[in-house]
Motif scaffolding. Structure first.
Motif, PDB file in Angstrom:
ATOM      1  N   LEU A 137      34.988  42.583  41.218  1.00  0.00           N
ATOM      2  CA  LEU A 137      36.154  42.059  40.506  1.00  0.00           C
ATOM      3  C   LEU A 137      35.836  41.820  39.032  1.00  0.00           C
ATOM      4  O   LEU A 137      36.585  42.221  38.142  1.00  0.00           O
ATOM      5  CB  LEU A 137      36.588  40.736  41.133  1.00  0.00           C
ATOM      6  CG  LEU A 137      37.406  40.841  42.414  1.00  0.00           C
ATOM      7  CD1 LEU A 137      37.663  39.441  42.970  1.00  0.00           C
ATOM      8  CD2 LEU A 137      38.722  41.558  42.132  1.00  0.00           C
ATOM      9  N   ALA A 138      34.695  41.184  38.788  1.00  0.00           N
ATOM     10  CA  ALA A 138      34.286  40.879  37.418  1.00  0.00           C
ATOM     11  C   ALA A 138      34.123  42.173  36.629  1.00  0.00           C
ATOM     12  O   ALA A 138      34.527  42.288  35.476  1.00  0.00           O
ATOM     13  CB  ALA A 138      32.986  40.087  37.426  1.00  0.00           C
TER      14      ALA A 138
ATOM     15  N   LYS B  39      37.261  43.755  35.345  1.00  0.00           N
ATOM     16  CA  LYS B  39      37.784  43.075  34.152  1.00  0.00           C
ATOM     17  C   LYS B  39      36.960  43.395  32.919  1.00  0.00           C
ATOM     18  O   LYS B  39      37.476  43.437  31.815  1.00  0.00           O
ATOM     19  CB  LYS B  39      37.738  41.547  34.369  1.00  0.00           C
ATOM     20  CG  LYS B  39      39.053  40.943  34.855  1.00  0.00           C
ATOM     21  CD  LYS B  39      38.869  39.437  34.942  1.00  0.00           C
ATOM     22  CE  LYS B  39      40.107  38.645  34.625  1.00  0.00           C
ATOM     23  NZ  LYS B  39      39.856  37.201  34.833  1.00  0.00           N
ATOM     24  N   ARG B  40      35.634  43.527  33.104  1.00  0.00           N
ATOM     25  CA  ARG B  40      34.732  43.720  31.972  1.00  0.00           C
ATOM     26  C   ARG B  40      33.815  44.918  32.198  1.00  0.00           C
ATOM     27  O   ARG B  40      32.603  44.758  32.344  1.00  0.00           O
ATOM     28  CB  ARG B  40      33.850  42.475  31.749  1.00  0.00           C
ATOM     29  CG  ARG B  40      34.555  41.151  31.694  1.00  0.00           C
ATOM     30  CD  ARG B  40      35.366  40.971  30.452  1.00  0.00           C
ATOM     31  NE  ARG B  40      34.627  41.305  29.245  1.00  0.00           N
ATOM     32  CZ  ARG B  40      34.907  40.785  28.059  1.00  0.00           C
ATOM     33  NH1 ARG B  40      35.876  39.908  27.923  1.00  0.00           N
ATOM     34  NH2 ARG B  40      34.226  41.160  27.004  1.00  0.00           N
TER      35      ARG B  40
ATOM     36  N   GLN C  51      32.159  34.719  37.439  1.00  0.00           N
ATOM     37  CA  GLN C  51      33.443  34.235  36.942  1.00  0.00           C
ATOM     38  C   GLN C  51      33.372  34.008  35.435  1.00  0.00           C
ATOM     39  O   GLN C  51      34.272  34.393  34.692  1.00  0.00           O
ATOM     40  CB  GLN C  51      33.769  32.928  37.649  1.00  0.00           C
ATOM     41  CG  GLN C  51      35.255  32.644  37.695  1.00  0.00           C
ATOM     42  CD  GLN C  51      35.505  31.319  38.417  1.00  0.00           C
ATOM     43  OE1 GLN C  51      34.638  30.827  39.160  1.00  0.00           O
ATOM     44  NE2 GLN C  51      36.670  30.744  38.193  1.00  0.00           N
TER      45      GLN C  51
ATOM     46  N   ALA D 118      33.358  37.341  33.542  1.00  0.00           N
ATOM     47  CA  ALA D 118      34.667  37.993  33.546  1.00  0.00           C
ATOM     48  C   ALA D 118      35.615  37.283  32.585  1.00  0.00           C
ATOM     49  O   ALA D 118      36.391  37.922  31.879  1.00  0.00           O
ATOM     50  CB  ALA D 118      35.236  38.002  34.955  1.00  0.00           C
ATOM     51  N   GLU D 119      35.527  35.968  32.530  1.00  0.00           N
ATOM     52  CA  GLU D 119      36.456  35.209  31.680  1.00  0.00           C
ATOM     53  C   GLU D 119      36.055  35.219  30.215  1.00  0.00           C
ATOM     54  O   GLU D 119      36.881  35.382  29.334  1.00  0.00           O
ATOM     55  CB  GLU D 119      36.529  33.757  32.150  1.00  0.00           C
ATOM     56  CG  GLU D 119      37.554  33.572  33.249  1.00  0.00           C
ATOM     57  CD  GLU D 119      37.476  32.181  33.869  1.00  0.00           C
ATOM     58  OE1 GLU D 119      36.984  31.240  33.188  1.00  0.00           O
ATOM     59  OE2 GLU D 119      37.868  32.053  35.041  1.00  0.00           O
TER      60      GLU D 119
END
Ligand code: UDP
Ligand code: MN
Length: 328
Positions: free
Chosen positions: A73-74, A77-78, A152, A155-156
């Motif tokens: 998932l991370a 995003k990146r 997390q 990714a953020e």
């Protein structure tokens, strides 16, 4: 039951795999009693995987894209943080009680098992920005909870330098100010850059080095070695001369203890050993001077793509000349 401690490194391709092999031998030669673990990617060739299996207690292939955990998932995003996510995977090694991560471009020159007495996150200052720690050597405690938080966080927030060092300094942001026992002495992660930035200190303390870190674009495996003459060649004379004794240590270990294993596992298949005879060396340097005749336009483009010609036109000496001219 007590858990083992481990030194962990990462090699996503065959070049870095050579670095990892030399690192493993250097740890063993200095009598570590800990386990050795390497994280690899699917791009590492079969012969290299086999040699890694001989030198490490555990070889773990990490394919972030294929993973079913938060890393996937991370990663979506990146995608820019590919290798970084692979490195952060080291926190999932929960069958070890404590670990020391070491870049594949590090070389151990003295026993460092005392690092396991340190706590997460212990690391040495970065020579470029000493309020940040350098992530070439760090002590950590595997934990799925920390791993999930790190994924997390990446990714953020991404990474302010595009790599793992930016992520980890963001995440462990109290390192610089909170607990001095988490500051490893610089000799546990001595980058040869220190030679340019603080020569007298390098002369005074460099001999106490425990870990040498070939940080930056010029990696030992991108040079060539002449085993007969016992000389490292191919770089700018400056770069090679200044790193010479550590580079020679790396190449000596590689040619004596790693190359025979590679030759055995590659069999008849050709591969790039990096060791050359005198004549081949001359050919190689002829090719290098050809390359250095690139137009300045092309060179600038390469530099901007991170492919600076550190050995030739963009060598430290030439950069210094340009800086001097600029300052005048
Ligand atoms: N690495 C890797 N494949 C890559 C780039 C990096 O496996 O394509 C790993 C390897 O362990 C390496 C570490 O990530 O030592 C950090 O990269 P590098 O040492 O090149 O960065 P530097 O220390 O020069 O900033
Ligand atoms: Mn490194």
């Amino acid at each position: 039951m007590s858990f083992d401690q481990a030194f962990v490194t990462l090699a996503t391709n065959d070049n870095y795999a050579k670095g990892a092999m030399v690192l493993a031998r250097s740890l063993r030669n200095h009598h570590t009693t800990s386990k050795l673990v390497v994280l690899t990617g699917p791009q590492v060739s079969d012969p290299c995987q086999s040699v890694l299996k001989k030198l490490f207690d555990e070889v773990r292939v990490v394919d972030v894209l294929d993973s079913k955990d938060t890393a996937h998932l991370a990663m979506m995003k990146r995608p820019d943080l590919g290798v970084t996510f692979t490195k952060l995977h080291c926190w999932t090694l929960t069958h070890y009680s404590k670990c020391v991560f070491m870049d594949a471009d590090t070389l151990v020159v003295s026993n460092i098992d005392d690092l396991f007495e340190r706590e997460e996150l212990s690391a040495a200052p970065d020579p470029g920005w000493p309020d940040c720690f350098n992530t070439g050597v760090f002590v950590f405690q595997p934990s799925m909870a920390t791993y999930e938080k790190l994924m997390q966080y990446s990714a953020e927030h991404g990474s302010f330098d595009g790599g793992d060092q930016g992520v980890l300094n963001g995440f462990f942001s109290s390192w610089a100010t909170t607990d001095i026992s988490k500051h490893l002495p610089f000799i546990y992660n001595l980058s040869s850059i220190a030679l340019y930035t603080y020569l007298p200190a390098f002369k005074q303390y460099g001999g106490n080095a425990k870990v040498v870190h070939f940080l930056g674009q010029m990696k030992p495996w991108s040079l060539t070695f002449d085993p007969k003459a016992q000389k490292v060649r191919g770089g700018s004379q400056d770069a090679v001369a200044s790193h010479s004794s550590f580079l020679l240590d790396w190449w000596t270990l590689y040619s004596r203890e790693v190359l025979p294993l590679l030759q055995e596992h590659y069999g008849d298949q050709p591969f790039h050993s990096g060791c050359v005879e005198e004549e081949e060396c001359q050919e190689a340097s002829a090719a290098a001077s050809e390359a250095s005749r690139l137009s300045s336009e092309e060179r600038r483009e390469r530099w901007e793509r991170g492919q600076a010609d550190y050995m030739g036109e963009d060598s430290f000496e030439n950069i210094q000349k340009k800086l001097d001219a600029f300052l005048k």
